[in-house]
Design an enzyme around this catalytic site. Sequence first.
Site, short mmCIF file in Angstrom:
data_model
loop_
_atom_site.label_atom_id
_atom_site.label_comp_id
_atom_site.label_asym_id
_atom_site.label_seq_id
_atom_site.Cartn_x
_atom_site.Cartn_y
_atom_site.Cartn_z
N TYR A 32 0.89 -0.92 0.00
CA TYR A 32 0.12 -0.01 0.15
C TYR A 32 0.99 1.17 0.15
O TYR A 32 0.99 2.27 0.76
CB TYR A 32 -1.09 -0.03 1.30
N HIS A 34 3.18 4.59 -0.67
CA HIS A 34 3.13 6.04 -0.87
C HIS A 34 4.46 6.67 -1.16
O HIS A 34 5.54 6.27 -1.29
CB HIS A 34 2.28 6.58 0.15
N HIS A 37 7.56 5.50 0.77
CA HIS A 37 8.14 4.33 0.22
C HIS A 37 8.77 4.84 -1.09
O HIS A 37 10.00 4.25 -1.31
CB HIS A 37 7.02 3.27 0.02
N LYS A 149 10.90 7.56 9.84
CA LYS A 149 9.56 7.57 10.38
C LYS A 149 9.13 6.44 11.44
O LYS A 149 8.87 6.78 12.58
CB LYS A 149 8.20 7.36 9.01
P1 AMP Z 1 5.74 0.01 6.07
O1 AMP Z 1 5.28 -0.35 4.67
O2 AMP Z 1 4.72 0.93 6.73
O3 AMP Z 1 6.20 -1.08 6.64
O4 AMP Z 1 7.10 0.89 5.63
C1 AMP Z 1 8.11 0.32 4.93
C2 AMP Z 1 9.24 1.21 4.83
O5 AMP Z 1 8.83 2.72 4.60
C3 AMP Z 1 9.59 1.53 6.46
O6 AMP Z 1 11.46 1.37 6.38
C4 AMP Z 1 9.18 2.89 6.79
O7 AMP Z 1 10.00 3.50 7.89
C5 AMP Z 1 9.45 3.61 5.63
N1 AMP Z 1 8.29 4.75 5.63
C6 AMP Z 1 6.80 4.40 5.91
N2 AMP Z 1 6.45 5.81 5.72
C7 AMP Z 1 7.33 6.72 5.55
C8 AMP Z 1 7.51 7.97 5.44
N3 AMP Z 1 6.28 8.85 5.60
N4 AMP Z 1 8.56 8.65 5.07
C9 AMP Z 1 10.01 7.91 4.76
N5 AMP Z 1 9.72 6.62 5.27
C10 AMP Z 1 8.50 6.01 5.36
#
Ligand code: AMP
Length: 281
Positions: A32, A34, A37, A149
Amino acid sequence: MRVICTISEIREIIREWKKEGFSVGFVPTMGYLHEGHKSLIEKASSENQRVVVSTFVNPTQFGANEDLNKYPRDLERDTNLCEKAGAHIMFVPSADEMYPTTPLTFVNVNILTEGLCGEKRPGHFQGVCSVVTKLFNIITPNRAYFGEKDAQQLAVIRQMVKDLNMDVKIIGCPIIRENDGLAKSSRNTYLSDEERKAALILNKSLKHANELLLEGEKNTEKIIESIKSFIISEPLAKIDYVQIVDSETLKSVDKIEKPVLIAIAVFIGKTRLIDNFTWSN
Ligand code: AMP
């Protein structure tokens, strides 16, 4: 860009890449996707000859009452974003592919996981570290990219890689925000219009803390109390935690002398959101 679902197939591709001498950048995600990522994938693509993005909603890092079953998914959208950001492979394993039998082996990082999200989400970091280890073993990346984050996650992964001599360089990337300051998150999609507005309280309360720090406030208790009263002024917000910790050890500090991480977790309705910033002067 190719979408690969099995471990044997991705291993075969990576073997070929390594034979060619290509460097491999890896971005683990839960999908999902954004702009947050996307920034990680773009950085990986600027620093490596080949880039793998995994999208796997890892069941072992969710608690019993958390949002595993409703976590948003959209493979087509994710595929487009990955391709545009410069990924070569999206690795999308099923839970059965990753866990064909009940695992008996786990990776635990102590101390760093005791506070913040580790305290509020027991077992979460064991799930994260174990799945990231598996993914590192499958993909054998030269570099792996994580967002600030999830500041505690980044610190924990760095420690794990150091302690276990994993041959991968961990690269932290800045938080990407919406125009109004809300940190981008896949979970923002859970928010109603009213909650979306209320969610601004996270970033606003951190900005408020930043002002106090700029004014010279060194007493963490005072800053924490001030952040808390700021957050509870928003009726839809419920504090999970507000903590100020040493940015390296993640231990609570009473007085601000070294760089600190100011980290918050807040429920907006039923949705738990996190945000943070690092202060160093
Ligand atoms: P997730 O899919 O939420 O597990 O996130 C995957 C990776 O993307 C992790 O390393 C998060 O820290 C990074 N991430 C998620 N949201 C953000 C954001 N707003 N800014 C920077 N990195 C992000």
